[in-house]
Scaffold this motif. Structure first.
Motif, mmCIF file in Angstrom:
data_model
loop_
_atom_site.group_PDB
_atom_site.id
_atom_site.type_symbol
_atom_site.label_atom_id
_atom_site.label_comp_id
_atom_site.label_asym_id
_atom_site.label_seq_id
_atom_site.Cartn_x
_atom_site.Cartn_y
_atom_site.Cartn_z
ATOM 1 N N UNK A 31 0.863 -1.172 0.000
ATOM 2 C CA UNK A 31 0.000 0.000 0.000
ATOM 3 C C UNK A 31 0.904 1.228 0.000
ATOM 4 N N UNK A 32 0.731 2.072 -0.985
ATOM 5 C CA UNK A 32 1.650 3.177 -1.219
ATOM 6 C C UNK A 32 0.987 4.532 -1.046
ATOM 7 N N UNK A 33 1.818 5.529 -0.832
ATOM 8 C CA UNK A 33 1.315 6.894 -0.860
ATOM 9 C C UNK A 33 0.763 7.191 -2.249
ATOM 10 N N UNK A 34 -0.341 7.891 -2.290
ATOM 11 C CA UNK A 34 -0.929 8.292 -3.557
ATOM 12 C C UNK A 34 -1.362 9.745 -3.466
ATOM 13 N N UNK A 35 -1.414 10.386 -4.612
ATOM 14 C CA UNK A 35 -1.762 11.794 -4.609
ATOM 15 C C UNK A 35 -2.456 12.238 -5.870
ATOM 16 N N UNK A 36 -2.868 13.482 -5.842
ATOM 17 C CA UNK A 36 -3.479 14.132 -6.987
ATOM 18 C C UNK A 36 -2.689 15.371 -7.349
ATOM 19 N N UNK A 37 -2.536 15.580 -8.645
ATOM 20 C CA UNK A 37 -1.911 16.760 -9.207
ATOM 21 C C UNK A 37 -2.838 17.332 -10.262
ATOM 22 N N UNK A 49 -2.965 17.196 -3.507
ATOM 23 C CA UNK A 49 -3.206 16.489 -2.258
ATOM 24 C C UNK A 49 -2.471 15.164 -2.260
ATOM 25 N N UNK A 50 -2.204 14.655 -1.074
ATOM 26 C CA UNK A 50 -1.562 13.355 -0.932
ATOM 27 C C UNK A 50 -2.180 12.622 0.245
ATOM 28 N N UNK A 51 -2.201 11.310 0.139
ATOM 29 C CA UNK A 51 -2.665 10.477 1.238
ATOM 30 C C UNK A 51 -1.688 9.321 1.396
ATOM 31 N N UNK A 67 -11.267 20.540 -0.725
ATOM 32 C CA UNK A 67 -11.035 19.210 -1.283
ATOM 33 C C UNK A 67 -10.725 18.217 -0.172
ATOM 34 N N UNK A 68 -11.102 16.978 -0.395
ATOM 35 C CA UNK A 68 -10.801 15.914 0.546
ATOM 36 C C UNK A 68 -10.287 14.699 -0.217
ATOM 37 N N UNK A 69 -9.114 14.233 0.157
ATOM 38 C CA UNK A 69 -8.568 13.020 -0.430
ATOM 39 C C UNK A 69 -8.821 11.863 0.524
ATOM 40 N N UNK A 70 -9.163 10.731 -0.025
ATOM 41 C CA UNK A 70 -9.416 9.547 0.775
ATOM 42 C C UNK A 70 -9.014 8.316 -0.018
ATOM 43 N N UNK A 71 -9.011 7.167 0.646
ATOM 44 C CA UNK A 71 -8.626 5.952 -0.055
ATOM 45 C C UNK A 71 -9.363 4.749 0.507
ATOM 46 N N UNK A 72 -9.449 3.748 -0.335
ATOM 47 C CA UNK A 72 -9.990 2.455 0.036
ATOM 48 C C UNK A 72 -8.916 1.441 -0.316
ATOM 49 N N UNK A 73 -8.180 0.997 0.686
ATOM 50 C CA UNK A 73 -7.051 0.108 0.426
ATOM 51 C C UNK A 73 -7.489 -1.245 -0.136
ATOM 52 N N UNK A 74 -8.654 -1.699 0.257
ATOM 53 C CA UNK A 74 -9.143 -2.964 -0.267
ATOM 54 C C UNK A 74 -9.349 -2.900 -1.771
ATOM 55 N N UNK A 75 -9.690 -1.722 -2.265
ATOM 56 C CA UNK A 75 -9.897 -1.524 -3.693
ATOM 57 C C UNK A 75 -8.684 -0.921 -4.386
ATOM 58 N N UNK A 76 -7.657 -0.557 -3.608
ATOM 59 C CA UNK A 76 -6.503 0.151 -4.152
ATOM 60 C C UNK A 76 -6.945 1.388 -4.935
#
Length: 115
Positions: A31-37, A49-51, A67-76
């Motif tokens: 599971x890695x850091x992910x972001x938006x540009x 943003x980064x999560x 803005x709100x960044x979020x993640x679902x690790x089960x779905x990557x």
């Protein structure tokens, strides 16, 4: 192969909302850091943003509070909820992941904020 697939861009009026999604797939074993540009034509790419893998978030000052960044690790999958959009938010938005010393990018999705 690692692939990032984005969706959710479109045309929205000022003050409106959009939610972008980015699904990572392929040979990913952590599971890695992910972001938006985002980037407008002829301009440099701007970090939005980064999560982290654990869910810690950071935002550019221009979008913080909207803005709100979020993640679902089960779905990557990583999301970017964009509220109270402004014309200045118009850009191509890119999903990003750093994995095994390589940068991975989505194809980009156009967000246009206009009345």
């Amino acid at each position: 192969q690692v692939q990032l697939v984005e969706s959710g861009g479109g045309l929205v009026q000022p003050g409106g909302s959009l939610r972008l999604s980015c699904a990572a797939s392929g040979s990913i074993f952590t599971i890695n850091d992910m972001g938006w540009y985002r980037q407008d034509p002829g301009k440099q790419r701007e970090w939005v943003a980064i999560i982290s893998s654990g869910g810690s978030t950071n935002y550019a000052g221009s979008v913080k509070g909207r803005f709100t960044i979020s993640r679902d690790n089960a779905k990557n999958t990583v999301y970017l909820q964009m509220n109270r959009l402004k014309p200045e938010d118009t850009a191509v938005y890119y999903c990003h992941m750093y994995y095994l010393d390589e940068d991975y990018w989505g194809q980009g999705t156009q967000v246009t904020v206009s009345s």
